[in-house]
Motif scaffolding. Structure first.
Motif, mmCIF file in Angstrom:
data_model
loop_
_atom_site.group_PDB
_atom_site.id
_atom_site.type_symbol
_atom_site.label_atom_id
_atom_site.label_comp_id
_atom_site.label_asym_id
_atom_site.label_seq_id
_atom_site.Cartn_x
_atom_site.Cartn_y
_atom_site.Cartn_z
ATOM 1 N N ASN A 159 0.816 -1.204 0.000
ATOM 2 C CA ASN A 159 0.000 0.000 0.000
ATOM 3 C C ASN A 159 0.848 1.250 0.000
ATOM 4 O OD1 ASN A 159 -2.337 -1.545 0.089
ATOM 5 N ND2 ASN A 159 -2.254 -1.668 2.335
ATOM 6 N N PHE A 160 0.251 2.323 -0.435
ATOM 7 C CA PHE A 160 0.956 3.604 -0.497
ATOM 8 C C PHE A 160 1.437 4.029 0.886
ATOM 9 C CE2 PHE A 160 2.231 7.589 -1.820
ATOM 10 C CZ PHE A 160 1.637 8.583 -1.087
ATOM 11 N N MET A 161 2.739 4.437 0.961
ATOM 12 C CA MET A 161 3.377 4.918 2.183
ATOM 13 C C MET A 161 3.519 3.832 3.249
ATOM 14 S SD MET A 161 4.379 7.973 1.823
ATOM 15 C CE MET A 161 4.628 8.570 3.480
ATOM 16 N N SER A 162 3.423 2.565 2.873
ATOM 17 C CA SER A 162 3.649 1.513 3.855
ATOM 18 C C SER A 162 5.131 1.216 3.935
ATOM 19 C CB SER A 162 2.881 0.252 3.464
ATOM 20 O OG SER A 162 3.379 -0.281 2.254
ATOM 21 N N PHE A 163 5.624 0.879 5.115
ATOM 22 C CA PHE A 163 7.028 0.570 5.293
ATOM 23 C C PHE A 163 7.285 -0.864 4.835
ATOM 24 C CE2 PHE A 163 7.344 4.505 6.681
ATOM 25 C CZ PHE A 163 7.639 4.810 7.995
ATOM 26 N N GLY A 164 8.568 -1.147 4.572
ATOM 27 C CA GLY A 164 8.944 -2.496 4.185
ATOM 28 C C GLY A 164 9.700 -2.489 2.886
ATOM 29 N N ASN A 165 9.855 -3.644 2.266
ATOM 30 C CA ASN A 165 10.547 -3.803 0.994
ATOM 31 C C ASN A 165 11.969 -3.295 1.100
ATOM 32 O OD1 ASN A 165 11.347 -4.203 -1.576
ATOM 33 N ND2 ASN A 165 9.856 -2.819 -2.515
ATOM 34 N N GLY A 256 12.674 6.032 10.478
ATOM 35 C CA GLY A 256 12.150 4.695 10.697
ATOM 36 C C GLY A 256 12.129 3.821 9.475
ATOM 37 N N MET A 257 12.281 4.401 8.274
ATOM 38 C CA MET A 257 12.213 3.589 7.067
ATOM 39 C C MET A 257 13.475 2.762 6.877
ATOM 40 S SD MET A 257 10.099 5.510 4.111
ATOM 41 C CE MET A 257 10.112 3.939 3.283
ATOM 42 N N GLY A 258 14.634 3.299 7.284
ATOM 43 C CA GLY A 258 15.866 2.524 7.182
ATOM 44 C C GLY A 258 15.812 1.283 8.048
#
Length: 624
Positions: A159-165, A256-258
């Motif tokens: 989903n849009f703006m979801s963290f991960g990958n 938090g994305m890193g």
């Protein structure tokens, strides 16, 4: 062990654009909407005023009139009898209809054909499409494309703006063709990494004795030494999936994305275990945490998550982390402790035999005749594996330019000079006086080098300019590999560097800017002798300078007071003056050699070391 049959990083097969049907629908709607308006675009319309319109009616020239709310279109005959369409503004004229009825016309009926256009309204369905459906679909397309773009940039999946990958490139075991046979000149590194390969092949042999697989191995060395190549070779030998990611990809704009990327990476790796994770340029996230100078919260959170994940996963599953860096001194100590990166593998510049092996690997890819690898390997001292690969490629390109289908030794020798000093500038015009100075300058280097015992033999002398800015150079090639350099070796090297300026002073009675690079190298060598190598009687074995980033140029920092720094400058000046005087003395005793060798060099532009030594030997025999 899971055997993935396809490259996990490949995208699904592209299908037709789902929005093409929608775009075609828009075009059809616009076409149908255009049918509700009168088609006047096929005529050329001339604007005129209402008075001219009345005058043409009274003169009997008007054939047809079409009246709209605010415009009147009429067709009339011009002076040549051709029908022309005019446009004028509508005016409140109650007598207009009477005029049209009473006026004459060139038509067969003799009357003007006139009518009022009644605007046709769009159907309710068409209005609904144009006012609601079309804007909504356009907004949805823009939102969808923006979402995908942001997901690609931010590394978000689902989903849009979801963290991960994690964003790592994932290679299936069957897609990695690199093996240890493709890596040359790094035998020690291959030996240390082969144990990891054996563990992944046969873990039971190690678990029976109670040993566990090293969680991480840190590859350290200068750029171009093959750190990424050997990491792929480990995966290729072990036949396991390979996760490749750069340290900079973990650092993101949003906090938090890193850390989310790190968690996702290790989650994917656990699902594909046994496998190998390779983090290139790990210093991007693994720098020391120092609160005294502030820090990057996002980078530190990413580092903390990496440390936690390395502690959390079970080494018996077969997940191995390989990382590479050119700046090991910048890494956080917590990252280097046992249990995380258990091994530190040095990827140094190859030695003489290593360079030969690397050249053989790359020469397999090109057609070539018998190559003298010894002379090429000796001429490339200090070159990395990447530079040697570039040299072989340049040699192949040169062979094609010269119309040959195979590479010969001369191609490799010229490519060495091209990589070091740049391509030849054969069209550069140099005056005879300057060419004479350059020749004496280069012969001065060669003569001083040849007359000293602890100096590399002269291999080639040339005065052909290069694109790097060099107007000429003297190439020295050692007969073997030197690991240590004595004080006499370094001092003689400084004397050789000053030989060019000494020749200008003695034989041309001038000094030029051609010695700028010699001055820079001589000063650096003399300073290192005083501050780092302990080769000064005044300072004995006192360390006065520290090298930073040894694998990236090695900039230095003085560790002494300002008074000591001034004294160091005096000591460096003393060494350079002594070497300069030695060069002047050697040249002044061999003036005839200088004249003959310089004249020969001016004539040929390039001479070999053997040709120069024959001239020197002739005068030595005459003197004896």
């Amino acid at each position: 062990m899971e055997n993935t049959k396809q490259d996990l990083s490949k995208q699904p097969t592209k299908r037709g654009n789902p929005y093409m049907g929608f775009l075609w629908g828009i075009l059809i709607v616009l076409f149908l909407n255009g049918l509700v308006f009168p088609n006047l675009m096929d005529r050329k319309i001339y604007k005129t005023d209402y008075g001219d319109f009345i005058e043409k009616i009274n003169s009997g020239q008007v054939r047809e009139v079409m009246i709209e709310d605010k415009q009147i279109y009429f067709t009339a005959d011009n002076e040549k009898g051709q029908q022309t369409t005019y446009q004028t503004g509508a005016i409140n004229d109650p007598q207009l209809v009477d005029r049209l009825l009473q006026a004459k016309s060139p038509n067969q009926s003799g009357k003007i054909a006139f009518n009022q256009i009644v605007p046709r309204e769009n159907s309710p369905i068409l209005n609904f499409i144009l006012m609601w459906i079309l804007p909504g679909l356009l907004f949805y397309i823009i939102w969808k494309q923006t979402s995908k773009s942001l997901q690609a940039r931010l590394g978000a999946g689902g989903n849009f703006m979801s963290f991960g990958n994690s964003g790592a490139k994932i290679y299936a075991d069957s897609d990695i063709k690199t093996t240890f046979a493709d890596v040359a000149g790094q035998n020690e590194a291959k030996e240390m990494l082969s144990e990891i390969v054996n563990f992944l092949h046969n873990p039971q042999k190690y678990t029976d004795i109670g040993a566990s697989l090293p969680k991480g191995a840190l590859l350290v060395g200068p750029p171009g030494t093959g750190k990424t190549l050997i990491a792929r070779a480990v995966a290729g030998e072990a036949k396991v999936p390979f996760f490749a990611i750069s340290g900079s990809e973990f650092v993101q704009m949003f906090v938090g994305m890193g850390a989310a990327k790190v968690r996702d990476l290790f989650k994917q790796a656990s699902e594909k275990a046994p496998c190998i994770i390779f983090i290139d340029e790990i210093d991007a996230i693994g720098k020391k945490r120092d609160s005294a100078y502030g820090g990057n919260d996002e980078r530190e959170q990413t580092l903390n998550q990496l440390l936690t994940e390395m502690d959390g996963f079970d080494g018996r599953k077969g997940v191995v982390i390989l990382a590479a860096t050119n700046r090991p001194e910048m890494l956080d100590k917590a990252l280097l402790r046992p249990g995380r990166f258990d091994r530190r593998i040095q990827m140094e510049l190859p030695d003489l035999e290593g360079r030969k092996a690397i050249l053989q690997v790359h020469l397999k890819k090109v057609k070539h005749e018998t190559i003298d690898l010894d002379i090429v390997a000796r001429a490339t001292a200090g070159s990395s594996g990447a530079e040697l690969a570039n040299i072989v490629n340049e040699a192949a390109l040169r062979a094609v330019r010269l119309g040959r289908q195979r590479v010969i030794t001369a191609d490799l020798e010229e490519s060495v000079e091209t990589v070091i000093a740049g391509a030849q500038k054969k069209d550069k015009v140099i005056s005879p006086e300057e060419k004479k100075i350059i020749s004496y300058h280069e012969i001065g280097h060669a003569l001083v080098a040849a007359l000293q015992s602890h100096s590399a033999p002269v291999h080639k002398i040339t005065i052909i300019p290069r694109t790097s800015g060099a107007l000429g150079y003297t190439m020295q090639v050692d007969r073997g590999e030197h690991v240590l350099m004595s004080q006499e070796d370094l001092f003689n090297r400084i004397a050789t560097l000053t030989g060019g300026r000494a020749a200008e002073e003695l034989l041309c009675q001038t000094v030029t800017t051609g010695a700028s690079n010699d001055i820079e190298q001589a000063t650096q060598l003399a300073r290192s002798m005083v501050t780092r190598f302990g080769m000064s009687k005044k300072y004995d074995m006192m360390g006065l300078e520290q090298v930073n980033n040894a694998y990236l140029g090695g900039n230095t920092t003085l560790n002494c007071s300002a008074e000591t720094a001034a004294e160091i400058d005096e000591e460096v000046l003393r060494l350079i003056k002594e070497a300069h005087q030695k060069a002047r003395d050697l040249i002044s005793k061999h003036i005839p050699v200088m004249h003959e060798a310089a004249s020969y060099l001016i004539e040929k532009e390039t001479i070999t070391g053997d040709e120069f030594m024959k001239i020197l030997q002739k005068y030595r025999e005459q003197a004896s």
